[in-house]
Design a protein around this motif. Structure first.
Motif, PDB file in Angstrom:
ATOM      1  N   ASN A 149      58.236  29.203  -2.788  1.00  0.00           N
ATOM      2  CA  ASN A 149      57.867  30.613  -2.846  1.00  0.00           C
ATOM      3  C   ASN A 149      59.081  31.347  -2.283  1.00  0.00           C
ATOM      4  N   ASN A 150      59.863  31.976  -3.165  1.00  0.00           N
ATOM      5  CA  ASN A 150      61.131  32.581  -2.738  1.00  0.00           C
ATOM      6  C   ASN A 150      60.994  34.024  -2.254  1.00  0.00           C
ATOM      7  N   GLY A 151      59.770  34.564  -2.282  1.00  0.00           N
ATOM      8  CA  GLY A 151      59.583  35.955  -1.852  1.00  0.00           C
ATOM      9  C   GLY A 151      59.775  36.091  -0.356  1.00  0.00           C
ATOM     10  N   GLY A 152      60.521  37.100   0.085  1.00  0.00           N
ATOM     11  CA  GLY A 152      60.735  37.293   1.521  1.00  0.00           C
ATOM     12  C   GLY A 152      61.423  38.617   1.779  1.00  0.00           C
ATOM     13  N   PHE A 153      61.861  38.810   3.006  1.00  0.00           N
ATOM     14  CA  PHE A 153      62.383  40.131   3.363  1.00  0.00           C
ATOM     15  C   PHE A 153      63.730  40.441   2.701  1.00  0.00           C
ATOM     16  N   LEU A 154      64.435  39.413   2.207  1.00  0.00           N
ATOM     17  CA  LEU A 154      65.709  39.653   1.516  1.00  0.00           C
ATOM     18  C   LEU A 154      65.500  40.016   0.039  1.00  0.00           C
ATOM     19  N   THR A 155      64.268  39.774  -0.444  1.00  0.00           N
ATOM     20  CA  THR A 155      64.019  39.919  -1.882  1.00  0.00           C
ATOM     21  C   THR A 155      64.391  41.319  -2.386  1.00  0.00           C
ATOM     22  N   ARG A 156      64.035  42.374  -1.646  1.00  0.00           N
ATOM     23  CA  ARG A 156      64.279  43.737  -2.127  1.00  0.00           C
ATOM     24  C   ARG A 156      65.771  44.071  -2.165  1.00  0.00           C
ATOM     25  N   CYS A 157      66.593  43.258  -1.474  1.00  0.00           N
ATOM     26  CA  CYS A 157      68.044  43.511  -1.445  1.00  0.00           C
ATOM     27  C   CYS A 157      68.778  42.824  -2.599  1.00  0.00           C
ATOM     28  N   GLU A 158      68.037  42.008  -3.361  1.00  0.00           N
ATOM     29  CA  GLU A 158      68.686  41.298  -4.474  1.00  0.00           C
ATOM     30  C   GLU A 158      69.024  42.278  -5.593  1.00  0.00           C
ATOM     31  N   PRO A 159      70.183  42.068  -6.253  1.00  0.00           N
ATOM     32  CA  PRO A 159      70.543  42.984  -7.332  1.00  0.00           C
ATOM     33  C   PRO A 159      69.479  42.970  -8.431  1.00  0.00           C
ATOM     34  N   ASP A 160      69.176  44.129  -8.973  1.00  0.00           N
ATOM     35  CA  ASP A 160      68.230  44.281 -10.095  1.00  0.00           C
ATOM     36  C   ASP A 160      66.794  43.849  -9.775  1.00  0.00           C
ATOM     37  N   MET A 161      66.477  43.712  -8.483  1.00  0.00           N
ATOM     38  CA  MET A 161      65.114  43.272  -8.161  1.00  0.00           C
ATOM     39  C   MET A 161      64.119  44.419  -8.371  1.00  0.00           C
ATOM     40  N   THR A 162      63.029  44.102  -9.071  1.00  0.00           N
ATOM     41  CA  THR A 162      61.933  45.067  -9.213  1.00  0.00           C
ATOM     42  C   THR A 162      60.655  44.348  -8.825  1.00  0.00           C
ATOM     43  N   LEU A 163      59.597  45.110  -8.561  1.00  0.00           N
ATOM     44  CA  LEU A 163      58.321  44.496  -8.171  1.00  0.00           C
ATOM     45  C   LEU A 163      57.835  43.527  -9.238  1.00  0.00           C
ATOM     46  N   GLU A 164      58.128  43.860 -10.476  1.00  0.00           N
ATOM     47  CA  GLU A 164      57.704  43.028 -11.607  1.00  0.00           C
ATOM     48  C   GLU A 164      58.316  41.619 -11.538  1.00  0.00           C
ATOM     49  N   HIS A 165      59.511  41.541 -10.935  1.00  0.00           N
ATOM     50  CA  HIS A 165      60.185  40.240 -10.838  1.00  0.00           C
ATOM     51  C   HIS A 165      60.037  39.587  -9.469  1.00  0.00           C
ATOM     52  N   TYR A 166      59.184  40.168  -8.621  1.00  0.00           N
ATOM     53  CA  TYR A 166      59.028  39.644  -7.263  1.00  0.00           C
ATOM     54  C   TYR A 166      58.677  38.150  -7.337  1.00  0.00           C
ATOM     55  N   PRO A 167      59.423  37.286  -6.616  1.00  0.00           N
ATOM     56  CA  PRO A 167      59.198  35.838  -6.744  1.00  0.00           C
ATOM     57  C   PRO A 167      57.828  35.417  -6.203  1.00  0.00           C
ATOM     58  N   LEU A 168      57.157  34.548  -6.981  1.00  0.00           N
ATOM     59  CA  LEU A 168      55.834  34.059  -6.591  1.00  0.00           C
ATOM     60  C   LEU A 168      55.877  32.531  -6.488  1.00  0.00           C
ATOM     61  N   PHE A 169      54.724  31.939  -6.245  1.00  0.00           N
ATOM     62  CA  PHE A 169      54.619  30.474  -6.169  1.00  0.00           C
ATOM     63  C   PHE A 169      55.116  29.823  -7.463  1.00  0.00           C
ATOM     64  N   LYS A 170      55.881  28.747  -7.317  1.00  0.00           N
ATOM     65  CA  LYS A 170      56.223  27.941  -8.486  1.00  0.00           C
ATOM     66  C   LYS A 170      56.291  26.470  -8.063  1.00  0.00           C
ATOM     67  N   GLN A 171      55.977  25.590  -8.984  1.00  0.00           N
ATOM     68  CA  GLN A 171      56.039  24.157  -8.660  1.00  0.00           C
ATOM     69  C   GLN A 171      56.295  23.339  -9.904  1.00  0.00           C
ATOM     70  N   ASN A 172      56.776  22.111  -9.673  1.00  0.00           N
ATOM     71  CA  ASN A 172      56.807  21.104 -10.718  1.00  0.00           C
ATOM     72  C   ASN A 172      55.677  20.128 -10.368  1.00  0.00           C
ATOM     73  N   GLY A 173      54.472  20.477 -10.851  1.00  0.00           N
ATOM     74  CA  GLY A 173      53.250  19.784 -10.423  1.00  0.00           C
ATOM     75  C   GLY A 173      53.279  18.289 -10.646  1.00  0.00           C
ATOM     76  N   ARG A 174      53.808  17.887 -11.796  1.00  0.00           N
ATOM     77  CA  ARG A 174      53.826  16.457 -12.127  1.00  0.00           C
ATOM     78  C   ARG A 174      54.693  15.675 -11.137  1.00  0.00           C
ATOM     79  N   LYS A 175      55.885  16.241 -10.821  1.00  0.00           N
ATOM     80  CA  LYS A 175      56.780  15.580  -9.854  1.00  0.00           C
ATOM     81  C   LYS A 175      56.133  15.533  -8.477  1.00  0.00           C
ATOM     82  N   VAL A 176      55.494  16.644  -8.100  1.00  0.00           N
ATOM     83  CA  VAL A 176      54.836  16.690  -6.785  1.00  0.00           C
ATOM     84  C   VAL A 176      53.797  15.573  -6.700  1.00  0.00           C
ATOM     85  N   PHE A 177      52.982  15.467  -7.734  1.00  0.00           N
ATOM     86  CA  PHE A 177      51.936  14.434  -7.778  1.00  0.00           C
ATOM     87  C   PHE A 177      52.562  13.063  -7.533  1.00  0.00           C
TER      88      PHE A 177
END
Ligand SMILES: CC(C)(COP(=O)(O)OP(=O)(O)OC[C@H]1O[C@@H](n2cnc3c(N)ncnc32)[C@H](O)[C@@H]1OP(=O)(O)O)[C@@H](O)C(=O)NCCC(=O)NCCS
Length: 357
Positions: A222-250
């Protein structure tokens, strides 16, 4: 010094969402955007999840919104995660026969904090009239077992005598409900545990031993954090959310969890046939069946490794504690169980509990 788990509590949100309801919203949104459709039967088969509870259903099942609608609160109001946590704490305190004023440390241990500070734990401490100190701690899905281990150390070192470990999880707020691979995974809930230097008269467990492990992995992020708004071209629409490679995790996490629990039991001189219950992290029912079979040496009966995933989905750090909360009163004095979390980091926590009253 002996440390005891004397009470537990669970807050379940009122909004319940079935796979069929979630998939209907997903598919309407996917249709509008020319994306592949989801399937309720796939979800049950791949994960064991049938339902989840959410802090807000209306926004999630609205195909034009696809995220919970959480009202803004003033600084003078109790925060949402503190509110959920307090309801779980009140139940845990009642089951331990304690009041808030008898608590001298509060740890909020969960995956996502609604703000960096002031700590939600201090907000909960204040609201409950607890003494001492409070702090927030985040080890993703393993937050509750790491929080319990921290509480044990605080009691062992006499810095506290009664500690609340609270896990208010709003996983729906970090989930991309338009992502086919993961839109069905999470639910919301809050749990609380009371840890003490003395057992209570009934339903107490001695925390016999805890064992923690972390091994770095990029497979759950989950890459969302306090630096997120400082990233170039960042908009709320692109705000980073949970992501996983479920099969590898399993594939990677199952052997790590089995090894950690087996090593932990061996060091404590406990045979697998003496384990009456496994309260496992609730991410995937197939994963849990595999882990339980390898730890117990036989295919588990449902009461040996109870599932709450079908009803609650993955509630991150709250999952194994919900399993404990719902399935422990039938154990008898002398029975041993293992509470085990695993998830992002990777992080794994194993806690051996022995019923003593
Ligand atoms: C996430 C998880 C349920 C996915 O199950 P899986 O069996 O690994 O499924 P895969 O992602 O490999 O996808 C299998 C197939 O189903 C498809 N699929 C994926 N999502 C789908 C959906 N919602 N509806 C229908 N089909 C779907 C895929 O496209 C793929 O199709 P293909 O075989 O034609 O390529 C499972 O991997 C898991 O739970 N892993 C553990 C994750 C975990 O513990 N995470 C910790 C998080 S805190």
């Amino acid at each position: 010094m002996a440390v005891f788990l004397t009470g537990s509590g669970l807050y379940t949100p009122t909004d319940s969402v079935s796979n069929a309801e979630l998939v209907a919203a997903f598919n309407q949104n996917a249709d509008q955007n020319g994306k592949e459709l989801s399937d309720a039967d796939f979800i049950v088969k791949a994960s064991g999840i049938q339902n989840r509870f959410l802090m807000d259903k209306s926004g999630v099942v609205d195909p034009n919104r696809m995220k919970p609608l959480i009202a803004t609160r003033e600084d003078t109001q109790l925060s949402l995660q503190a509110e959920m946590g307090i309801q779980a704490c009140e139940q845990a305190l009642a089951s331990a026969g304690r009041t808030g004023a008898e608590i001298d440390a509060v740890i909020v241990a969960c995956s996502n904090m609604q703000r960096p500070y002031p700590a939600m734990a201090i907000e909960i401490q204040h609201a409950l009239g607890a003494q001492g100190f409070a702090f927030d701690l985040n080890v993703a899905c393993s937050s509750a077992t790491f929080g319990l281990t921290t509480a044990k150390s605080l009691i062992d070192s006499k810095q506290a005598s009664r500690v609340l470990v609270v896990s208010p999880e709003i996983c729906s707020a970090h989930l991309d409900f338009t992502d086919r691979d993961s839109h069905f995974i999470f639910g919301d809930a809050a749990t609380a545990m009371v840890l003490e230097s003395e057992p209570s008269a009934t339903n107490s467990f001695e925390v016999q031993s805890t064992k923690l492990l972390t091994v770095f992995s990029n497979n759950i992020r989950n890459n969302g954090g306090f630096l997120t708004r400082c990233e170039p071209d960042m908009t709320l629409e692109h705000y980073p959310l949970f992501k996983q490679n479920g099969r590898k995790v399993f594939k990677e996490v199952v052997p790590m969890v089995v090894n950690l629990i087996n090593e932990h039991l061996a060091v404590q001189g406990i045979e697998s046939q003496d384990i009456k219950r496994l309260w496992l992290h609730q991410a995937n029912s197939n994963m849990n069946r595999l882990i339980a079979t390898k730890v117990l040496g036989v295919e588990p009966l449902s009461e040996q490794a109870p599932q709450i995933l079908d009803e609650y989905a993955n509630t991150s750090s709250a999952g194994s504690v919900i399993a404990f909360h719902k399935y422990h009163t039938d154990l008898v004095v002398g029975d041993t169980g293992v509470l085990c979390s695993f998830g992002a980091g990777y992080s794994i926590g194993s806690v051996i509990l022995r019923k003593c009253a």
